[in-house]
Motif scaffolding. Structure first.
Motif, PDB file in Angstrom:
ATOM      1  N   THR A 171      10.769   2.736 -10.182  1.00 52.14           N
ATOM      2  CA  THR A 171      10.323   1.347 -10.078  1.00 52.14           C
ATOM      3  C   THR A 171      10.236   0.878  -8.631  1.00 52.14           C
ATOM      4  OG1 THR A 171      10.629  -0.784 -11.172  1.00 52.14           O
ATOM      5  CG2 THR A 171      12.597   0.219 -10.184  1.00 52.14           C
ATOM      6  N   ASN A 172       9.659  -0.291  -8.434  1.00 44.04           N
ATOM      7  CA  ASN A 172       9.459  -0.853  -7.098  1.00 44.04           C
ATOM      8  C   ASN A 172      10.005  -2.280  -7.032  1.00 44.04           C
ATOM      9  OD1 ASN A 172       7.764   1.353  -5.871  1.00 44.04           O
ATOM     10  ND2 ASN A 172       6.532   0.874  -7.663  1.00 44.04           N
ATOM     11  N   PHE A 173      10.678  -2.569  -5.940  1.00 44.71           N
ATOM     12  CA  PHE A 173      11.347  -3.845  -5.700  1.00 44.71           C
ATOM     13  C   PHE A 173      10.334  -4.964  -5.491  1.00 44.71           C
ATOM     14  CE2 PHE A 173      13.410  -6.487  -2.213  1.00 44.71           C
ATOM     15  CZ  PHE A 173      14.263  -7.180  -3.063  1.00 44.71           C
ATOM     16  N   LEU A 174      10.551  -6.092  -6.177  1.00 38.55           N
ATOM     17  CA  LEU A 174       9.724  -7.278  -5.996  1.00 38.55           C
ATOM     18  C   LEU A 174      10.584  -8.353  -5.326  1.00 38.55           C
ATOM     19  CD1 LEU A 174       7.919  -7.433  -9.482  1.00 38.55           C
ATOM     20  CD2 LEU A 174       7.106  -6.351  -7.384  1.00 38.55           C
ATOM     21  N   ALA A 175      10.428  -8.499  -4.007  1.00 39.60           N
ATOM     22  CA  ALA A 175      11.319  -9.376  -3.240  1.00 39.60           C
ATOM     23  C   ALA A 175      11.203 -10.834  -3.660  1.00 39.60           C
ATOM     24  CB  ALA A 175      11.031  -9.231  -1.746  1.00 39.60           C
ATOM     25  N   SER A 176       9.990 -11.342  -3.838  1.00 37.98           N
ATOM     26  CA  SER A 176       9.826 -12.772  -4.150  1.00 37.98           C
ATOM     27  C   SER A 176      10.411 -13.105  -5.519  1.00 37.98           C
ATOM     28  CB  SER A 176       8.354 -13.171  -4.086  1.00 37.98           C
ATOM     29  OG  SER A 176       7.587 -12.401  -4.995  1.00 37.98           O
ATOM     30  N   LYS A 177      10.185 -12.241  -6.517  1.00 34.95           N
ATOM     31  CA  LYS A 177      10.747 -12.451  -7.860  1.00 34.95           C
ATOM     32  C   LYS A 177      12.272 -12.351  -7.830  1.00 34.95           C
ATOM     33  CE  LYS A 177       7.035 -12.955 -10.475  1.00 34.95           C
ATOM     34  NZ  LYS A 177       6.798 -14.182 -11.253  1.00 34.95           N
ATOM     35  N   SER A 178      12.774 -11.444  -7.012  1.00 30.17           N
ATOM     36  CA  SER A 178      14.233 -11.277  -6.910  1.00 30.17           C
ATOM     37  C   SER A 178      14.882 -12.526  -6.318  1.00 30.17           C
ATOM     38  CB  SER A 178      14.557 -10.042  -6.061  1.00 30.17           C
ATOM     39  OG  SER A 178      14.066  -8.866  -6.676  1.00 30.17           O
ATOM     40  N   ARG A 179      14.221 -13.126  -5.329  1.00 31.74           N
ATOM     41  CA  ARG A 179      14.775 -14.354  -4.731  1.00 31.74           C
ATOM     42  C   ARG A 179      14.874 -15.463  -5.773  1.00 31.74           C
ATOM     43  NH1 ARG A 179      11.193 -12.776  -0.499  1.00 31.74           N
ATOM     44  NH2 ARG A 179      12.381 -11.837   1.216  1.00 31.74           N
ATOM     45  N   GLU A 180      13.929 -15.501  -6.697  1.00 34.07           N
ATOM     46  CA  GLU A 180      13.959 -16.514  -7.762  1.00 34.07           C
ATOM     47  C   GLU A 180      15.148 -16.310  -8.698  1.00 34.07           C
ATOM     48  OE1 GLU A 180      10.217 -16.302  -9.784  1.00 34.07           O
ATOM     49  OE2 GLU A 180       9.043 -16.707  -7.968  1.00 34.07           O
ATOM     50  N   ILE A 281      13.002   5.276   1.601  1.00 33.99           N
ATOM     51  CA  ILE A 281      12.298   4.107   1.059  1.00 33.99           C
ATOM     52  C   ILE A 281      13.104   2.835   1.318  1.00 33.99           C
ATOM     53  CG2 ILE A 281      11.234   3.092  -1.015  1.00 33.99           C
ATOM     54  CD1 ILE A 281      10.939   5.906  -2.120  1.00 33.99           C
ATOM     55  N   ALA A 282      14.426   2.966   1.439  1.00 32.72           N
ATOM     56  CA  ALA A 282      15.259   1.797   1.762  1.00 32.72           C
ATOM     57  C   ALA A 282      14.852   1.227   3.116  1.00 32.72           C
ATOM     58  CB  ALA A 282      16.735   2.194   1.766  1.00 32.72           C
ATOM     59  N   ILE A 283      14.643   2.106   4.104  1.00 30.93           N
ATOM     60  CA  ILE A 283      14.190   1.661   5.431  1.00 30.93           C
ATOM     61  C   ILE A 283      12.801   1.046   5.324  1.00 30.93           C
ATOM     62  CG2 ILE A 283      13.488   2.458   7.725  1.00 30.93           C
ATOM     63  CD1 ILE A 283      16.333   2.773   7.710  1.00 30.93           C
ATOM     64  N   LYS A 284      11.927   1.694   4.563  1.00 30.04           N
ATOM     65  CA  LYS A 284      10.548   1.214   4.414  1.00 30.04           C
ATOM     66  C   LYS A 284      10.545  -0.210   3.862  1.00 30.04           C
ATOM     67  CE  LYS A 284       6.171   2.575   2.197  1.00 30.04           C
ATOM     68  NZ  LYS A 284       5.976   1.714   1.029  1.00 30.04           N
ATOM     69  N   LYS A 349      -1.044   1.528  -3.222  1.00 30.15           N
ATOM     70  CA  LYS A 349      -1.148   0.357  -4.098  1.00 30.15           C
ATOM     71  C   LYS A 349      -0.742   0.644  -5.535  1.00 30.15           C
ATOM     72  CE  LYS A 349      -4.542  -2.311  -1.519  1.00 30.15           C
ATOM     73  NZ  LYS A 349      -5.860  -2.978  -1.548  1.00 30.15           N
ATOM     74  N   ASP A 350      -1.179   1.785  -6.074  1.00 31.03           N
ATOM     75  CA  ASP A 350      -0.930   2.078  -7.492  1.00 31.03           C
ATOM     76  C   ASP A 350       0.398   2.785  -7.717  1.00 31.03           C
ATOM     77  OD1 ASP A 350      -3.453   1.015  -7.894  1.00 31.03           O
ATOM     78  OD2 ASP A 350      -4.437   2.979  -7.798  1.00 31.03           O
ATOM     79  N   LYS A 351       0.663   3.793  -6.882  1.00 28.67           N
ATOM     80  CA  LYS A 351       1.875   4.604  -7.073  1.00 28.67           C
ATOM     81  C   LYS A 351       3.048   4.106  -6.235  1.00 28.67           C
ATOM     82  CE  LYS A 351       0.170   7.994  -9.721  1.00 28.67           C
ATOM     83  NZ  LYS A 351       0.711   8.359 -11.043  1.00 28.67           N
ATOM     84  N   ARG A 352       2.757   3.293  -5.210  1.00 27.79           N
ATOM     85  CA  ARG A 352       3.789   2.859  -4.250  1.00 27.79           C
ATOM     86  C   ARG A 352       4.576   4.072  -3.736  1.00 27.79           C
ATOM     87  NH1 ARG A 352       5.373  -2.589  -4.841  1.00 27.79           N
ATOM     88  NH2 ARG A 352       6.761  -2.203  -3.082  1.00 27.79           N
ATOM     89  N   TYR A 353       3.818   5.142  -3.429  1.00 29.64           N
ATOM     90  CA  TYR A 353       4.434   6.413  -3.038  1.00 29.64           C
ATOM     91  C   TYR A 353       4.130   6.690  -1.576  1.00 29.64           C
ATOM     92  CZ  TYR A 353       5.945  11.281  -3.293  1.00 29.64           C
ATOM     93  OH  TYR A 353       6.613  12.477  -3.085  1.00 29.64           O
ATOM     94  N   SER A 354       5.148   7.090  -0.810  1.00 28.02           N
ATOM     95  CA  SER A 354       4.932   7.265   0.629  1.00 28.02           C
ATOM     96  C   SER A 354       5.602   8.513   1.197  1.00 28.02           C
ATOM     97  CB  SER A 354       5.458   6.033   1.374  1.00 28.02           C
ATOM     98  OG  SER A 354       6.842   5.853   1.108  1.00 28.02           O
TER      99      SER A 354
END
Length: 471
Positions: A171-180, A281-284, A349-354
């Motif tokens: 999964t991928n972190f959603l910062a704005s939703k998490s702040r809510e 990915i934590a640094i990213k 964009k789709d996989k959020r893979y780096s």
């Protein structure tokens, strides 16, 4: 501004059946002298078939059992927590035991669903892992902290602050939703000396349990730092067996140098290329969210030994080559450059893979080809159809290993490329590709991944590192 430490304790920091919990208590007592603490926990380790393993691996094995129509057996998990219970005092014992029973029932229920469907994937997998490992361990640690006179509380999964997208298993972190969703966790931090929380686990906006990939507790710690850095003077502390040294001590056993500081970029590259410092990915995620906070890697057994990771390290006259590392099980994807851009956009964009590096392109019969080095060959194998969908004539080469030197200022090192390649040749290894870029201070050497080739190459280059002069 008050101080906050997000301290992450991985499985090895917890130890087999909680063996290192007294050390964790010492560290928390030390850290809380001048800071509030959010303590993030991974699943503990245990022994199974005379081998050390994480409870995560135990549950994954039970997942295979239910897929084959066999009922899951949680006896190893139960036995581990019963041994950890010895750190809980009589006042908290009953509540802690009830919590263990309650969470393991949830894990068992998820596994039973898997048995009915003969499927261990998506949310069934995520709930099985969450309620037997990280989240349960955070609640048990809360009772242990209380038993030792520390004012603490655990984050309830009902109020989970790590909100993610719907990629359930990676999964991928959603910062704005998490702040809510942060209010109740923020109140816990305000009211307590220590707040405990499970790593690795996320939750979608509509309540589906998700997981990061392995090593995801590092990301949880980073995400909490992102969420709290405006409210507190925040730093992240990774408690480990040692601070960072110039190569993996399991590979190189002599001539290791302690690394005092790393940049975000150096730490991320080292993590990508095989050093178990932290999940890159934590640094990213920290960089993408525009946050600048120190990350400390602490030797839990000797807390005076630390490595500080900063966006821009302090200027020092240390050796510019900080780390020599390598990675096995890599793959190289060759694709027409015209098609490569679409793939790279989709990966982002789709996989959020780096977890890849773009190597120098080459031209054949008037056509330019791009080469992309993927640092996880298994990921490419699982997604071959996806990759080849961008260019049916593209090719994938597996069984590649890569050696790299880490140092943002490696341009100061004289003859580094030639001397490094010579040492690998002297070790009897054939260099299949060498990619050196002055602009990024990066040297990547690709060799065949066979037997102990990566180990031999790392040892050869690391030994030469101390002999190379720098400006």
């Amino acid at each position: 501004m008050n101080k906050l430490v997000v301290a992450k304790f991985g499985g090895s920091a917890i130890g087999i059946d909680g063996m290192s919990i007294p050390l964790i208590l010492d560290r928390i007592n030390d850290l809380k002298k001048d800071s509030k603490i959010i303590a993030v926990f991974s699943a503990p380790l245990t022994m199974q078939n005379e081998k050390k393993c994480s409870l995560t691996d135990v549950i994954l094995e039970q997942g295979k059992n239910v897929e084959h129509g066999n009922k899951a057996d949680l006896q190893v998990i139960k036995s581990c927590y019963q041994k950890i219970l010895k750190f809980v005092n009589s006042e908290n014992m009953k509540d802690c035991q009830n919590t263990i029973d309650e969470f393991l029932k949830k894990a068992e229920k998820a596994l039973d669903e898997g048995l009915q469907k003969k499927e261990f994937a998506e949310e069934i997998r995520s709930r099985s892992l969450a309620f037997s490992g990280e989240i349960l361990m955070s609640h048990v640690m809360n009772y242990i902290l209380r038993s030792n006179g520390i004012k603490s509380d655990a984050v309830s999964y009902d109020d989970w602050p790590i909100i993610t997208d719907h990629n359930i298993e990676s999964t991928n972190f959603l910062a704005s939703k998490s702040r809510e969703n942060l209010e109740k966790t923020a109140k816990l931090v305000e009211d307590n000396q220590v707040v405990t929380m499970g790593g690795f686990i996320g939750k979608t906006p509509d309540g589906i349990t998700t997981t990061y990939e392995r090593g995801g507790s590092d990301r949880t710690a980073a995400d909490l730092g992102i969420l709290f850095h405006k409210k507190y003077e925040t730093r992240i502390d990774f408690e480990k067996d040692s601070s960072v040294v110039s190569a993996d001590p399991k590979i190189v056993d002599e001539g290791l140098a302690e690394v005092d500081q790393l940049s975000y970029n150096e730490a991320r590259l080292a993590g990508m290329f095989g050093m178990k410092i932290l999940d890159p990915i934590a640094i990213k995620e920290i960089v993408e969210n525009g946050v600048d906070m120190p990350i400390i890697v602490t030797n839990m057994k000797d807390p005076s030994k630390t490595t500080t990771i900063k966006r821009i390290p302090d200027s020092k006259n240390d050796h510019p080559i900080k780390i020599v590392t390598g990675k096995d099980n890599c793959a190289i994807f060759k694709i027409e450059t015209n098609s490569a851009q679409k793939l790279l956009i989709s990966l982002e964009k789709d996989k959020r893979y780096s977890e890849y590096v773009i190597l120098s392109p080459f031209t054949k019969d008037g056509v330019e080809f791009s080469r992309i080095l993927f640092l996880d060959g298994d990921y490419v194998k699982r997604n071959e159809k996806y990759f080849l969908g961008f260019d049916s004539l593209a090719s994938i080469t597996y069984n590649r290993g890569v050696i790299t030197l880490i140092g943002d200022e490696m341009w100061r090192v004289q003859q580094v490329a030639s001397r490094t390649s010579a040492k690998i040749g002297e070790a009897g290894l054939n260099i299949l590709n060498m990619d050196a870029q002055e602009e990024t201070s990066r040297i990547i050497i690709v060799i065949e991944d066979s037997k102990d080739s990566i180990r031999k190459a790392i040892n050869a280059v690391h030994k030469e590192k101390s002999e190379i002069n720098f400006i």
